[in-house]
Design a protein around this motif. Structure first.
Motif, mmCIF file in Angstrom:
data_model
loop_
_atom_site.group_PDB
_atom_site.id
_atom_site.type_symbol
_atom_site.label_atom_id
_atom_site.label_comp_id
_atom_site.label_asym_id
_atom_site.label_seq_id
_atom_site.Cartn_x
_atom_site.Cartn_y
_atom_site.Cartn_z
ATOM 1 N N SER A 162 0.835 -1.199 0.000
ATOM 2 C CA SER A 162 0.000 0.000 0.000
ATOM 3 C C SER A 162 0.869 1.248 0.000
ATOM 4 O O SER A 162 2.068 1.189 0.226
ATOM 5 C CB SER A 162 -0.887 0.016 1.251
ATOM 6 O OG SER A 162 -1.734 -1.106 1.265
ATOM 7 N N ASP A 163 0.236 2.399 -0.237
ATOM 8 C CA ASP A 163 0.951 3.668 -0.153
ATOM 9 C C ASP A 163 1.313 3.960 1.302
ATOM 10 O O ASP A 163 0.508 3.731 2.206
ATOM 11 C CB ASP A 163 0.078 4.801 -0.687
ATOM 12 C CG ASP A 163 -0.106 4.730 -2.192
ATOM 13 O OD1 ASP A 163 0.852 4.366 -2.894
ATOM 14 O OD2 ASP A 163 -1.212 5.059 -2.669
ATOM 15 N N ARG B 119 5.672 4.242 -10.074
ATOM 16 C CA ARG B 119 5.449 5.655 -10.353
ATOM 17 C C ARG B 119 6.585 6.196 -11.219
ATOM 18 O O ARG B 119 7.640 5.576 -11.322
ATOM 19 C CB ARG B 119 5.428 6.464 -9.044
ATOM 20 C CG ARG B 119 4.525 5.967 -7.956
ATOM 21 C CD ARG B 119 3.080 6.106 -8.212
ATOM 22 N NE ARG B 119 2.740 7.479 -8.550
ATOM 23 C CZ ARG B 119 1.541 7.844 -8.936
ATOM 24 N NH1 ARG B 119 0.587 6.965 -9.051
ATOM 25 N NH2 ARG B 119 1.283 9.092 -9.233
ATOM 26 N N ARG C 85 5.137 3.336 -2.610
ATOM 27 C CA ARG C 85 3.909 3.453 -3.388
ATOM 28 C C ARG C 85 3.332 2.082 -3.725
ATOM 29 O O ARG C 85 4.057 1.097 -3.865
ATOM 30 C CB ARG C 85 4.173 4.243 -4.668
ATOM 31 C CG ARG C 85 4.684 5.666 -4.435
ATOM 32 C CD ARG C 85 3.800 6.516 -3.525
ATOM 33 N NE ARG C 85 2.445 6.683 -3.993
ATOM 34 C CZ ARG C 85 1.967 7.730 -4.638
ATOM 35 N NH1 ARG C 85 2.756 8.749 -4.883
ATOM 36 N NH2 ARG C 85 0.713 7.778 -5.019
ATOM 37 N N SER C 86 2.017 2.047 -3.872
ATOM 38 C CA SER C 86 1.309 0.788 -4.139
ATOM 39 C C SER C 86 1.538 0.304 -5.573
ATOM 40 O O SER C 86 1.419 -0.889 -5.848
ATOM 41 C CB SER C 86 -0.187 0.962 -3.884
ATOM 42 O OG SER C 86 -0.720 1.968 -4.723
ATOM 43 N N SER D 183 9.553 3.035 -4.422
ATOM 44 C CA SER D 183 9.738 3.706 -3.130
ATOM 45 C C SER D 183 10.933 4.644 -3.225
ATOM 46 O O SER D 183 11.763 4.507 -4.115
ATOM 47 C CB SER D 183 9.926 2.682 -2.000
ATOM 48 O OG SER D 183 11.023 1.832 -2.221
ATOM 49 N N PHE E 57 2.580 14.146 -3.652
ATOM 50 C CA PHE E 57 2.248 12.728 -3.729
ATOM 51 C C PHE E 57 1.059 12.580 -4.672
ATOM 52 O O PHE E 57 -0.092 12.722 -4.260
ATOM 53 C CB PHE E 57 1.915 12.169 -2.342
ATOM 54 C CG PHE E 57 2.982 12.464 -1.324
ATOM 55 C CD1 PHE E 57 4.210 11.844 -1.391
ATOM 56 C CD2 PHE E 57 2.763 13.390 -0.329
ATOM 57 C CE1 PHE E 57 5.208 12.128 -0.467
ATOM 58 C CE2 PHE E 57 3.739 13.687 0.606
ATOM 59 C CZ PHE E 57 4.971 13.055 0.536
#
Length: 137
Positions: free
Chosen positions: A34-35, A62, A58-59, A72, A118
């Motif tokens: 999960s975030d 990105r 981050r889930s 991450s 974010f």
């Protein structure tokens, strides 16, 4: 609030294991997929503008500042409490969640160039800034 901050700093001197503690701004550290947004209160310094250590997982994959993919990052951010804003100055990106595996890229930024943000987690950048500012007062 000064007494709270002084107490946190004293605790990190007296109990070194507390220096490794992270304050959760968003998410659940037990949910690695999960975030998650964390700051380390013992790292906060107040030379000119407060500086804080930030970890984000981050889930989903990105796009990193400046290009590339990540799951991450472990970063340093400068916080401007009077303007309620923050900027990353150093970011280490990981391809896996929760800062595991090798650093896939590392970047440095000037203050004002890489805002603390974010994507798809509205309001959490503001929350991180407020939390950091409360800890330095």
């Amino acid at each position: 609030m000064r007494y709270l901050f002084a107490g946190l700093m004293l605790a990190t001197v007296c109990f070194p294991s507390m220096a490794k503690e992270w304050f959760v701004v968003y998410g659940d550290p037990l949910q690695s997929q999960s975030d998650l947004i964390e700051i380390r209160p013992s790292f906060i310094s107040t030379v000119d503008l407060p500086t804080v250590e930030v970890r984000v997982s981050r889930s989903v994959e990105r796009n990193a500042y400046g290009g590339g993919k990540y799951r991450s990052h472990h970063s340093i951010a400068v916080i401007d409490c009077s303007n309620q804003a923050g900027w990353y100055t150093q970011m280490d990106f990981y391809g896996l969640p929760v800062w595991t595996g090798p650093v896939t890229q590392s970047r440095s930024f000037k203050v004002g160039h890489a805002p603390v943000a974010f994507a798809e987690i509205p309001g959490e950048a503001d929350r991180l800034v407020r939390a950091a500012c409360k800890l330095v007062k």
